[in-house]
Design a protein around this motif. Sequence first.
Motif, PDB file in Angstrom:
ATOM      1  N   THR A 117       0.839  -1.202   0.000  1.00 38.06           N
ATOM      2  CA  THR A 117       0.000   0.000   0.000  1.00 38.06           C
ATOM      3  C   THR A 117       0.875   1.254   0.000  1.00 38.06           C
ATOM      4  O   THR A 117       1.700   1.449   0.891  1.00 38.06           O
ATOM      5  N   TRP A 118       0.681   2.054  -1.031  1.00 39.69           N
ATOM      6  CA  TRP A 118       1.428   3.308  -1.175  1.00 39.69           C
ATOM      7  C   TRP A 118       0.450   4.465  -0.961  1.00 39.69           C
ATOM      8  O   TRP A 118      -0.595   4.532  -1.604  1.00 39.69           O
ATOM      9  N   THR A 119       0.791   5.369  -0.066  1.00 38.87           N
ATOM     10  CA  THR A 119      -0.009   6.565   0.166  1.00 38.87           C
ATOM     11  C   THR A 119       0.796   7.781  -0.301  1.00 38.87           C
ATOM     12  O   THR A 119       1.903   8.023   0.188  1.00 38.87           O
ATOM     13  N   LEU A 120       0.233   8.513  -1.248  1.00 37.07           N
ATOM     14  CA  LEU A 120       0.940   9.628  -1.878  1.00 37.07           C
ATOM     15  C   LEU A 120       0.165  10.928  -1.672  1.00 37.07           C
ATOM     16  O   LEU A 120      -1.068  10.939  -1.808  1.00 37.07           O
ATOM     17  N   THR A 121       0.869  11.987  -1.352  1.00 36.17           N
ATOM     18  CA  THR A 121       0.238  13.302  -1.213  1.00 36.17           C
ATOM     19  C   THR A 121       0.846  14.251  -2.238  1.00 36.17           C
ATOM     20  O   THR A 121       2.063  14.461  -2.252  1.00 36.17           O
ATOM     21  N   LEU A 122       0.000  14.812  -3.087  1.00 39.16           N
ATOM     22  CA  LEU A 122       0.450  15.717  -4.138  1.00 39.16           C
ATOM     23  C   LEU A 122       0.670  17.130  -3.603  1.00 39.16           C
ATOM     24  O   LEU A 122       0.085  17.519  -2.579  1.00 39.16           O
ATOM     25  N   HIS A 123       1.492  17.886  -4.297  1.00 36.90           N
ATOM     26  CA  HIS A 123       1.529  19.327  -4.036  1.00 36.90           C
ATOM     27  C   HIS A 123       0.128  19.885  -4.317  1.00 36.90           C
ATOM     28  O   HIS A 123      -0.574  19.415  -5.223  1.00 36.90           O
ATOM     29  N   SER A 124      -0.251  20.910  -3.582  1.00 40.12           N
ATOM     30  CA  SER A 124      -1.631  21.399  -3.670  1.00 40.12           C
ATOM     31  C   SER A 124      -1.824  22.476  -4.732  1.00 40.12           C
ATOM     32  O   SER A 124      -2.959  22.874  -5.010  1.00 40.12           O
ATOM     33  N   ASN A 125      -0.732  22.949  -5.317  1.00 38.40           N
ATOM     34  CA  ASN A 125      -0.847  24.113  -6.217  1.00 38.40           C
ATOM     35  C   ASN A 125      -0.455  23.789  -7.666  1.00 38.40           C
ATOM     36  O   ASN A 125       0.006  24.655  -8.396  1.00 38.40           O
ATOM     37  N   ILE A 126      -0.643  22.546  -8.073  1.00 38.76           N
ATOM     38  CA  ILE A 126      -0.292  22.171  -9.445  1.00 38.76           C
ATOM     39  C   ILE A 126      -1.480  22.460 -10.360  1.00 38.76           C
ATOM     40  O   ILE A 126      -2.617  22.121 -10.035  1.00 38.76           O
ATOM     41  N   LYS A 127      -1.185  23.062 -11.499  1.00 36.27           N
ATOM     42  CA  LYS A 127      -2.259  23.374 -12.450  1.00 36.27           C
ATOM     43  C   LYS A 127      -1.915  22.865 -13.839  1.00 36.27           C
ATOM     44  O   LYS A 127      -0.750  22.804 -14.226  1.00 36.27           O
ATOM     45  N   TRP A 128      -2.955  22.526 -14.567  1.00 37.92           N
ATOM     46  CA  TRP A 128      -2.791  22.211 -15.976  1.00 37.92           C
ATOM     47  C   TRP A 128      -2.534  23.494 -16.752  1.00 37.92           C
ATOM     48  O   TRP A 128      -2.799  24.590 -16.259  1.00 37.92           O
ATOM     49  N   HIS A 129      -2.050  23.345 -17.956  1.00 40.21           N
ATOM     50  CA  HIS A 129      -1.729  24.524 -18.764  1.00 40.21           C
ATOM     51  C   HIS A 129      -2.966  25.379 -19.071  1.00 40.21           C
ATOM     52  O   HIS A 129      -2.833  26.564 -19.380  1.00 40.21           O
TER      53      HIS A 129
END
Length: 530
Positions: free
Chosen positions: A86-98
């Motif tokens: 089990t892998w738990t991943l937390t993304l950066h909160s301020n990533i945006k698509w182009h």
Amino acid sequence: MSSMMRFLVAVALVLALAVPSVGQSGVLRMAIGRDEGSLNPYTYQTGYPGWNLMTLIYEPLFTLDADNIPQPWLVRRYSVSPDGRTWTLTLHSNIKWHDGRPLTADDVKFTYEYVRRHAHSRWTPQVRLIESIEASGTTTLIIRLTAQSGAFLTQPLADLPILPRHIWEGVAEPRRFNDSTGSGPYRLAEMRDGQFYRLVANDAYFGGRPKVRELVLPIIRDATVTFTALRAGEIDTTARALSPELVAEFEKAGGLKVVRGAGYASTILQFNLEHPILKDLKLRQAIANAINTRLMVRLLLLGYGVVGSPGYIHPDSPFYNPAVTFTASKSRAVQILNEAGYVDRDRDGIRDTPDGRPLRFNLLTLAGNPIRVRGADLMRTWLRDIGIDARVIAQEDASIIAQVWPDFDVCKGRSFDMAVFGWSAPVMNRTTSLRDLFHSDCRFGTLNIGGYKNAEVDRLGTELAAAVEPAKQKQTLFEMQKAIAAELPVHVLFYLDGIYAYRPDKHSAWVYQKGQGIVNKLSFIDPPKR
């Protein structure tokens, strides 16, 4: 007006418009050797530099550092359960698509499930290990595996670029879809088939400001034309490794700098193991003995390279088995052929099989690549000396791919005799590279273009994929190299050093990724702060 002149005019216009920020390079003109589709995950063409350029637009969750160690990128933090499943991943909160919409955990979940449904030889086998994937909120993912895997971090986590769900969820034929909206430090601003790409820095990138304002990528198929343009200052660098005969000249040239390191890209003689004659191990052993790879490195590479290992792995790799060796011998080649009953029955100078079929084969090689063309000519001469006729056929890469690796899908078979082929450096970086190259099940042996079959190699490949401890991975890879060397499904000719020339006044922040070269993400953007 020639295509090169049209390109230079276009670049001049770009140069006039580009306004870099303080500390940021303006326009960098970097030649590439071929079209790379629309530079999205389903249309890029080459493992190097195509995949690397694509990841400037679309990004995986992790990225390999200069020593090929996966480091968090879109991921801010992560943890793995004690059982490794089990892998738990937390993304950066301020990533945006182009297009300005946020990149969320739901996009990641969508991507991994999409790749499972829409086959891609590079990623689909890797995501089959996933039992479930769950998005919790906008930034957290929980991935459960069917079994622990030591390769999961490298592939797919540090390899599979994330797709925007809002754009791709209705796409049924991804290889025909040319949208290029990613989340990376660069946007694809312009592309002209067969001419150039133009990538522009993404000012809203979550990880900071890219090191270069604009990347202009002219497509120059011919190596000689490429290096002439670099010498004349018409381009600033090239993704193509410098031709060995030019190294000394470029090292002395004003305004240019040359960097050199190990090159994990391989040049191989690929056999079609389904060919009715070439499937004979004795014949492949004789062919390999007739080819003087040490002389090839001296003549073709002028010493800027390393003789190929029969176990495929480069000697500088931590997984290289030094006990696996091969020394060519023409007399040994003749002895093998005689003992196997390959003799010239009709006195035409060409040996025949015991049932009378002549040893005549087509040998494909890549037009526009002088080293491969000259290498094929050398092999033709050496094989002729032992009574084997190899007809050299130089073709464009698309024609070769259509015969050797149709639609990049080994499940679709093959139609060739022998080919001077090569795998890009990222293949060597995969922990599971030997399984990918030689497993007989095309769902796992996604690069097994020769149709090789060996139950013991399959067993070891399965064991390798499940191995977690580095020591176990290394032991299994040692055994696989030994097994592969004994059967020669490919004859690894050499690895050309990575030698790259560039104009430091245009961009000097290049990072040489071990075994791969200077075209990688770290040359254009620093790692995001965690």
